[in-house]
Design an enzyme around this catalytic site. Structure first.
Site, PDB file in Angstrom:
ATOM      1  N   ASP A 125       0.726  -1.481  -0.010  1.00  0.00           N
ATOM      2  CA  ASP A 125       0.104   0.120   0.016  1.00  0.00           C
ATOM      3  C   ASP A 125       0.936   1.259   0.110  1.00  0.00           C
ATOM      4  OD1 ASP A 125       0.871  -0.912   2.675  1.00  0.00           O
ATOM      5  OD2 ASP A 125      -0.799   0.806   3.520  1.00  0.00           O
ATOM      6  N   GLU A 171      -0.055  -1.224   5.710  1.00  0.00           N
ATOM      7  CA  GLU A 171       1.119  -1.099   6.585  1.00  0.00           C
ATOM      8  C   GLU A 171       0.857   0.673   6.829  1.00  0.00           C
ATOM      9  OE1 GLU A 171       4.874   0.504   7.790  1.00  0.00           O
ATOM     10  OE2 GLU A 171       3.762   1.113   6.051  1.00  0.00           O
TER      11      GLU A 171
END
Length: 380
Positions: free
Chosen positions: A79, A141
């Protein structure tokens, strides 16, 4: 045949995978994992994509080549943060290349690690492996660490060591601080400002809390010390305060956000309990309700031995001394599953989350060669 580094990075950058607490910005990372799965399967990896329930289509990927236990895990998150597209000189979702840099959202943090890792892995066929090479790609994350938390519940990783490819400028990172965020709220009672006796001022109650938090910060500073960090003590940041709605009304509510960075050896549970005890005492003194909420689950501090075999191997083959950093990673979760973990990757954290984020080309080849040495040492 594996695509070139540039082709792989262009595909990853061109597949948006923003994780955000704002539902309007949040995106699934599945497209990025599909790219990785195709390339890994071409390298004869066994690939599993794990869907996470109630997560807006978020997934983890686990892939392995070779058999048995032990070996090396190359890990990273898929991400990115959100970005202000209008401020960029380039299209953040279309890789732009100059003579010395790759520009694009996530190019540095940390989509650039995956083509680097796959290029290193491609040098090894399965017959040469006595222990497996594994790849882990996680989600979220940048927000809640959802992917790592989900994985830690199953505890299915069996590698001996793990390298998390966050941007560390090719220096092996053996320790980082932990982080948690708290929201503290005081609740008063509104009234006309001309007669303070008719109300209870939540902002005045928050003033007492702010004073106590500053005292607590000084106590933390003198009680905990980790000399290997640039800022060698825990920090407590008074980050955001919202209160009241009008100058001529007594403030009925105040909301404060604080960020606490813990050094290794500290526990977020312990610090939270200390804070809660202090605030409960204050609650009685200021005579108004005080609410304490965890902004998101904490990330614990991380530390491994600076003298470990993996750290020394990376130092020797990069020429970069091991170091500590203040930002958090998924390392505590992998370490909690029994993997000796080091954070190591191309690019500088100074470029992460920035307008015109870029990855320097001169760090890619050195990172790839270091990963090849680690794979050879632990897996062949």
């Amino acid at each position: 045949m594996l695509p070139t580094f540039t082709e792989m990075l262009r595909s990853l950058v061109g597949t948006p995978s923003i994780s955000s607490l704002n539902p309007a910005l949040d995106r699934s990372n599945r497209g990025v994992l599909d790219h990785l799965a195709n390339w890994l399967e071409d390298l004869d990896f066994r690939v599993e994509i794990q869907s996470i329930a109630n997560s807006n289509g978020k997934c983890n990927l686990i892939a392995q080549k070779g058999s048995g236990e032990g070996g090396v895990l190359l890990a990273g998150h898929t991400d990115t943060v959100a970005c202000d597209e209008h401020l960029w000189s380039y299209d953040p979702f279309d890789l732009s290349e100059t003579s010395d840099k790759y520009y694009g959202l996530g190019s540095c943090d940390m989509k650039g690690f995956f083509p680097t890792a796959l290029s290193a892995i491609s040098s090894f066929d399965e017959k040469s492996l006595s222990s497996p090479v594994s790849v882990l790609a996680t989600c979220d994350e940048e927000t809640t660490m959802l992917g790592a938390r989900h994985l830690s519940k199953s505890n299915e990783l069996t590698s001996e060591v793990a390298i998390i490819g966050e941007p560390t400028s090719m220096a092996p990172v053996y320790a980082h601080k932990g982080i948690f965020v708290l929201k503290i709220q005081t609740e008063g009672r509104a009234a006309h400002s001309s007669n303070p006796a008719l109300g209870v001022n939540a902002l005045e109650g928050m003033h007492a809390i702010l004073t106590d938090l500053i005292e607590f910060r000084e106590e933390l500073k003198t009680s905990y010390n980790h000399k290997e960090f640039e800022v060698c003590f825990p920090t407590l940041n008074l980050g955001c305060l919202h209160a009241g709605d009008s100058a001529n009304r007594i403030c009925s509510h105040a909301d404060l956000l604080i960020d606490i960075r813990l050094v290794p050896g500290m526990s977020s549970d312990d610090i939270f309990q200390q804070l809660e005890r202090r605030l409960r005492l204050l609650e009685r003194r200021i005579e108004m309700p005080v609410t304490i909420d965890m902004g998101f689950p904490p990330i614990e501090p991380f530390a491994t031995s600076r003298d470990s075999r993996l750290v020394k191997l990376l130092q020797k083959n990069t020429g970069h001394a091991a170091k500590t950093v203040a930002f958090g990673t998924e390392a505590p979760f992998l370490q909690g599953m029994g993997l000796e973990t080091v954070v190591f990757g191309p690019g500088s954290i100074d470029q992460a989350h920035q307008v015109d984020e870029y990855l320097r080309k001169d760090q890619i080849d050195g990172t790839r060669k270091a990963l090849e040495v680690v794979i050879s040492d632990y897996c062949t």
